[in-house]
Design a protein around this motif. Structure first.
Motif, mmCIF file in Angstrom:
data_model
loop_
_atom_site.group_PDB
_atom_site.id
_atom_site.type_symbol
_atom_site.label_atom_id
_atom_site.label_comp_id
_atom_site.label_asym_id
_atom_site.label_seq_id
_atom_site.Cartn_x
_atom_site.Cartn_y
_atom_site.Cartn_z
ATOM 1 N N VAL A 1 0.829 -1.296 0.139
ATOM 2 C CA VAL A 1 -0.067 -0.149 -0.118
ATOM 3 C C VAL A 1 0.918 1.132 -0.067
ATOM 4 C CG1 VAL A 1 -1.384 1.273 1.406
ATOM 5 C CG2 VAL A 1 -1.899 -1.281 1.110
ATOM 6 N N GLU A 2 1.878 1.426 0.787
ATOM 7 C CA GLU A 2 2.597 2.691 0.890
ATOM 8 C C GLU A 2 3.354 2.725 -0.348
ATOM 9 O OE1 GLU A 2 2.249 4.797 3.226
ATOM 10 O OE2 GLU A 2 0.905 3.570 4.070
ATOM 11 N N LYS A 3 3.779 1.748 -1.075
ATOM 12 C CA LYS A 3 4.509 1.932 -2.443
ATOM 13 C C LYS A 3 3.403 2.421 -3.377
ATOM 14 C CE LYS A 3 8.100 -1.610 -1.647
ATOM 15 N NZ LYS A 3 8.463 -2.886 -2.101
ATOM 16 N N MET A 4 2.247 1.898 -3.539
ATOM 17 C CA MET A 4 1.298 2.319 -4.441
ATOM 18 C C MET A 4 0.979 3.758 -4.177
ATOM 19 S SD MET A 4 0.981 -0.177 -6.291
ATOM 20 C CE MET A 4 -0.384 -1.043 -6.931
ATOM 21 N N LYS A 5 0.792 4.404 -2.889
ATOM 22 C CA LYS A 5 0.445 5.574 -2.706
ATOM 23 C C LYS A 5 1.435 6.523 -3.055
ATOM 24 C CE LYS A 5 -2.193 4.955 1.919
ATOM 25 N NZ LYS A 5 -1.971 5.288 3.189
ATOM 26 N N LYS A 6 2.743 6.222 -3.553
ATOM 27 C CA LYS A 6 3.522 7.149 -4.299
ATOM 28 C C LYS A 6 3.499 7.093 -5.538
ATOM 29 C CE LYS A 6 7.249 6.024 -1.001
ATOM 30 N NZ LYS A 6 8.588 5.457 -0.455
ATOM 31 N N ILE A 7 2.704 5.995 -6.076
ATOM 32 C CA ILE A 7 2.270 6.143 -7.652
ATOM 33 C C ILE A 7 0.897 6.742 -7.999
ATOM 34 C CG2 ILE A 7 2.236 4.345 -9.654
ATOM 35 C CD1 ILE A 7 4.042 2.395 -7.993
ATOM 36 N N LEU A 8 0.067 6.253 -7.110
ATOM 37 C CA LEU A 8 -1.303 6.641 -7.408
ATOM 38 C C LEU A 8 -1.692 7.914 -6.151
ATOM 39 C CD1 LEU A 8 -4.284 6.417 -8.557
ATOM 40 C CD2 LEU A 8 -4.520 4.419 -7.066
ATOM 41 N N ILE A 9 -1.670 8.855 -6.431
ATOM 42 C CA ILE A 9 -1.742 10.060 -5.409
ATOM 43 C C ILE A 9 -3.265 10.204 -5.774
ATOM 44 C CG2 ILE A 9 -1.061 12.189 -4.884
ATOM 45 C CD1 ILE A 9 1.559 11.288 -6.670
ATOM 46 N N VAL A 10 -4.154 10.372 -4.509
ATOM 47 C CA VAL A 10 -5.491 10.650 -4.175
ATOM 48 C C VAL A 10 -5.393 12.313 -3.603
ATOM 49 C CG1 VAL A 10 -7.619 10.223 -3.316
ATOM 50 C CG2 VAL A 10 -6.120 8.458 -4.212
ATOM 51 N N ASN A 11 -5.931 13.007 -4.358
ATOM 52 C CA ASN A 11 -6.183 14.560 -3.988
ATOM 53 C C ASN A 11 -7.187 14.866 -2.862
ATOM 54 O OD1 ASN A 11 -4.031 15.116 -5.878
ATOM 55 N ND2 ASN A 11 -5.311 15.119 -7.402
ATOM 56 N N ASP A 12 -7.312 15.729 -2.284
ATOM 57 C CA ASP A 12 -8.144 15.947 -1.297
ATOM 58 C C ASP A 12 -9.813 16.232 -1.882
ATOM 59 O OD1 ASP A 12 -6.438 16.338 0.801
ATOM 60 O OD2 ASP A 12 -6.168 18.475 0.653
ATOM 61 N N ASP A 13 -9.629 16.360 -2.954
ATOM 62 C CA ASP A 13 -11.016 16.539 -3.536
ATOM 63 C C ASP A 13 -11.473 15.290 -4.329
ATOM 64 O OD1 ASP A 13 -9.586 16.162 -5.794
ATOM 65 O OD2 ASP A 13 -10.366 18.050 -7.028
ATOM 66 N N GLY A 14 -10.773 13.908 -4.074
ATOM 67 C CA GLY A 14 -11.117 12.876 -4.553
ATOM 68 C C GLY A 14 -10.513 12.484 -6.057
ATOM 69 N N THR A 15 -10.118 13.409 -6.544
ATOM 70 C CA THR A 15 -9.300 13.477 -7.869
ATOM 71 C C THR A 15 -8.102 12.545 -7.691
ATOM 72 O OG1 THR A 15 -8.428 15.321 -8.145
ATOM 73 C CG2 THR A 15 -10.596 15.192 -8.932
ATOM 74 N N TYR A 16 -7.348 11.878 -8.658
ATOM 75 C CA TYR A 16 -6.342 11.339 -8.526
ATOM 76 C C TYR A 16 -5.172 11.792 -9.776
ATOM 77 C CZ TYR A 16 -7.879 8.279 -12.055
ATOM 78 O OH TYR A 16 -8.616 7.819 -13.311
ATOM 79 N N GLU A 17 -4.090 11.304 -9.540
ATOM 80 C CA GLU A 17 -2.784 11.670 -10.192
ATOM 81 C C GLU A 17 -2.191 10.325 -10.215
ATOM 82 O OE1 GLU A 17 -0.712 15.096 -9.827
ATOM 83 O OE2 GLU A 17 -2.440 16.154 -8.849
ATOM 84 N N LEU A 18 -1.487 9.937 -11.556
ATOM 85 C CA LEU A 18 -0.612 8.741 -11.467
ATOM 86 C C LEU A 18 0.798 9.369 -11.896
ATOM 87 C CD1 LEU A 18 -2.841 6.242 -13.160
ATOM 88 C CD2 LEU A 18 -1.665 5.637 -11.163
#
Length: 170
Positions: A153-170
């Motif tokens: 999970v911690e490694k994945m959080k560095k790749i898939l970033i969830v923003n405060d508004d619920g959107t995300y970035e890869l």
């Protein structure tokens, strides 16, 4: 049949991808982007030619927004008058994820996340890494995930970033 409907505006997608991939500082990448766009245009023309010549079709061919098609199918085939609709896919014309709201037969898009930030492609990359086929076996990866644990999970959080508004970035 007097009309064929296709759930992707292919020319719009091709234009968006070409603009996204264009790199004035790297002519090699630009040439690659142009070649990919030309291949997509050839495929579009080939599909229309097959409909017309091989199948003898002479009616209209209409192209619709890919994500709106996903939303429409999920809403209009449900039994709900009011719905929240989440569409996550590899990529449409520009979008890779979208949230819609549907009320009394009307569908409205609220949020859109654009390619290359794509959870669908992310699953494709994982499928490829595990030896499966991209654009085919992502469902197997999703099913296998249910047998996993949270050790990555911690490694994945560095790749898939969830923003405060619920959107995300890869």
């Amino acid at each position: 049949i007097n009309e064929v409907c296709i759930g992707m505006k292919w020319m719009q997608r091709t234009k968006n991808r070409l603009i996204m991939r264009f790199n004035k500082n790297n002519t090699s990448l630009t040439k690659q982007a142009i070649n990919q766009a030309l291949c997509e245009i050839d495929r579009i023309e080939s599909n229309e030619r097959e409909l017309r010549e091989k199948l003898g079709y002479s009616g209209k061919i209409k192209y619709y927004n890919h994500f709106h098609c996903h939303a429409a199918v999920s809403y209009y085939t449900s039994c709900f008058n009011n719905s929240a609709i989440l569409v996550i896919d590899g990529a449409g014309e520009k979008a890779s994820s979208a949230i819609f709201i549907a009320n009394n037969t009307k569908i409205k898009k609220l949020i859109q996340i654009n390619y290359p930030h794509s959870i669908g492609r992310f699953y494709g990359w994982i499928a490829d890494y595990l030896g499966f086929k991209i654009d085919s076996d992502e469902g197997k990866v999703m099913a296998l995930a249910s047998y996993g644990n949270d050790s990555q999970v911690e490694k994945m959080k560095k790749i898939l970033i969830v923003n405060d508004d619920g959107t995300y970035e890869l």
